[in-house]
Motif scaffolding. Structure first.
Motif, short mmCIF file in Angstrom:
data_model
loop_
_atom_site.label_atom_id
_atom_site.label_comp_id
_atom_site.label_asym_id
_atom_site.label_seq_id
_atom_site.Cartn_x
_atom_site.Cartn_y
_atom_site.Cartn_z
N ASN A 1 48.57 43.15 30.93
CA ASN A 1 50.22 43.34 29.92
C ASN A 1 49.17 42.18 29.06
O ASN A 1 50.08 41.73 27.87
CB ASN A 1 51.01 42.86 30.20
N GLY A 2 47.92 41.94 28.98
CA GLY A 2 47.73 40.69 27.47
C GLY A 2 48.26 39.38 28.59
O GLY A 2 46.79 38.52 28.46
N LEU A 3 48.91 39.08 29.55
CA LEU A 3 49.41 37.81 29.90
C LEU A 3 48.79 37.80 31.40
O LEU A 3 48.89 36.43 31.86
CB LEU A 3 50.99 37.58 29.82
N ASN A 4 49.46 39.33 31.59
CA ASN A 4 49.10 39.29 33.99
C ASN A 4 48.25 40.10 33.43
O ASN A 4 48.30 41.12 33.34
CB ASN A 4 50.54 39.62 34.74
N HIS A 5 47.32 39.66 34.64
CA HIS A 5 46.18 40.86 34.62
C HIS A 5 46.13 40.96 36.20
O HIS A 5 46.12 40.25 37.06
CB HIS A 5 44.42 40.38 34.74
N TYR A 6 45.95 42.29 36.60
CA TYR A 6 46.22 42.57 38.12
C TYR A 6 44.65 43.39 38.44
O TYR A 6 44.68 44.37 37.51
CB TYR A 6 46.63 42.94 38.63
N TYR A 7 43.63 43.09 39.85
CA TYR A 7 42.49 44.50 39.52
C TYR A 7 43.33 44.65 41.46
O TYR A 7 43.40 43.90 42.28
CB TYR A 7 41.67 43.00 40.06
N CYS A 8 42.40 45.50 41.35
CA CYS A 8 42.26 46.18 42.69
C CYS A 8 41.43 46.91 43.21
O CYS A 8 40.49 47.16 42.10
CB CYS A 8 43.26 47.48 42.95
N GLN A 9 40.68 46.87 44.68
CA GLN A 9 39.79 47.84 45.02
C GLN A 9 39.72 49.20 45.69
O GLN A 9 41.30 49.26 46.91
CB GLN A 9 38.33 46.85 45.60
N MET A 10 39.11 49.56 45.74
CA MET A 10 39.84 51.65 46.39
C MET A 10 39.98 51.73 47.86
O MET A 10 38.44 50.54 47.65
CB MET A 10 40.22 52.49 45.24
N ASP A 11 40.19 52.06 49.26
CA ASP A 11 39.69 51.95 49.99
C ASP A 11 39.92 53.73 49.81
O ASP A 11 41.34 53.65 50.48
CB ASP A 11 40.65 51.06 50.61
N PHE A 12 39.14 54.57 50.04
CA PHE A 12 39.88 55.49 50.28
C PHE A 12 39.87 56.30 50.77
O PHE A 12 40.74 56.54 51.26
CB PHE A 12 38.33 56.93 49.11
N GLU A 13 39.26 55.76 51.76
CA GLU A 13 39.06 56.50 53.80
C GLU A 13 40.89 56.07 53.86
O GLU A 13 41.43 56.55 54.10
CB GLU A 13 37.99 55.55 54.07
N ALA A 14 41.30 55.04 53.59
CA ALA A 14 42.82 54.46 53.43
C ALA A 14 44.14 54.68 53.34
O ALA A 14 44.98 54.85 53.62
CB ALA A 14 42.58 52.91 54.59
N GLU A 15 43.12 55.83 52.18
CA GLU A 15 43.91 55.85 50.58
C GLU A 15 44.70 55.14 50.55
O GLU A 15 46.41 54.94 49.96
CB GLU A 15 45.35 57.04 50.97
N GLN A 16 44.12 53.33 49.73
CA GLN A 16 45.06 52.72 49.41
C GLN A 16 44.25 51.42 48.72
O GLN A 16 43.12 51.49 48.74
CB GLN A 16 45.49 51.89 50.91
N TYR A 17 44.68 50.76 47.67
CA TYR A 17 43.80 49.44 47.71
C TYR A 17 44.49 48.39 47.31
O TYR A 17 45.44 47.57 48.32
CB TYR A 17 44.71 49.72 45.72
N ASN A 18 43.47 47.76 47.48
CA ASN A 18 43.45 45.99 48.33
C ASN A 18 43.13 45.15 47.08
O ASN A 18 42.47 45.23 46.19
CB ASN A 18 42.10 46.03 48.84
N PHE A 19 43.96 44.63 46.41
CA PHE A 19 43.90 43.67 45.20
C PHE A 19 43.23 42.26 45.95
O PHE A 19 42.59 41.72 46.65
CB PHE A 19 45.54 42.66 45.21
N LEU A 20 42.84 41.64 44.25
CA LEU A 20 41.33 40.94 44.16
C LEU A 20 41.70 40.14 43.27
O LEU A 20 42.21 40.32 42.65
CB LEU A 20 40.33 41.98 43.34
N GLN A 21 40.99 38.87 43.32
CA GLN A 21 41.21 37.98 42.07
C GLN A 21 40.83 38.25 40.90
O GLN A 21 41.00 38.12 39.92
CB GLN A 21 40.02 36.53 43.16
N ASP A 22 39.87 39.06 40.49
CA ASP A 22 38.95 39.47 39.55
C ASP A 22 38.07 40.98 39.85
O ASP A 22 38.11 41.00 41.03
CB ASP A 22 37.90 38.49 39.08
N ILE A 23 38.07 41.49 39.13
CA ILE A 23 36.91 42.01 39.72
C ILE A 23 35.20 42.06 38.83
O ILE A 23 34.87 41.17 38.55
CB ILE A 23 37.31 44.09 37.98
N PRO A 24 34.46 42.65 39.54
CA PRO A 24 33.31 42.26 40.15
C PRO A 24 32.19 42.12 38.54
O PRO A 24 33.10 43.00 37.31
CB PRO A 24 31.94 42.72 40.75
N ASN A 25 31.50 41.60 38.38
CA ASN A 25 30.56 41.76 37.44
C ASN A 25 29.77 42.78 37.47
O ASN A 25 29.70 43.02 38.40
CB ASN A 25 29.87 40.33 37.16
#
Length: 148
Positions: A121-145
């Protein structure tokens, strides 16, 4: 427009019929400056200037079909092979990011199969990496370069 939690970027503006527009480098046109657009433009500049993604791999505000419904995504970053690397969902700064927001982007991703998700929302940023096998997402500190 309010200050956002992004680095300072330089934007082009124009005023027409008492409406301020901002130039979108991806769509190559001026678009009406709304709070969500302010966030989207900051995010696009962040992805290009800070994370190193080429403009040619970024797409903005396109329609997709999810469960036979027409939806629009905010930002998508493609891999060079045409698959989708990142989906970004932008909200206006006054909109709180909730589980519903993540559910929305996760539904889009059922169709798009992106490796990474970003919600901001411009103030808070959330990043996730998908884990398709487990059908979930895992939170990250940032998206990769970008890594060509």
């Amino acid at each position: 427009m309010q200050e956002l939690n992004f680095p300072k970027f330089s934007f082009r503006f124009k005023n027409s019929e008492n409406k301020i527009s901002i130039f979108d480098d991806i769509r190559k046109k001026f678009v009406i400056l709304q709070p969500e657009e302010w966030v989207r433009q900051h995010c696009v500049h962040y992805l290009i200037a800070v994370k190193g993604y080429p403009k040619s791999l970024i797409n903005v505000e396109k329609e997709l079909i999810v469960n036979k419904l027409r939806k629009r995504y905010d930002i998508v970053i493609f891999n060079p092979n045409g698959s989708i690397h990142v989906i970004v969902e932008c909200k206006a700064p006054k909109i709180n990011i909730t589980q519903t927001t993540f559910d929305q982007i996760a539904r889009y991703n059922l169709t798009l199969n992106a490796s990474y998700l970003m919600v901001t929302n411009g103030l808070n940023h959330y990043y996730c990496q998908m884990d398709f096998e487990a059908e979930q997402y895992n939170f990250l500190q940032d998206i990769p370069n970008y890594n060509a």
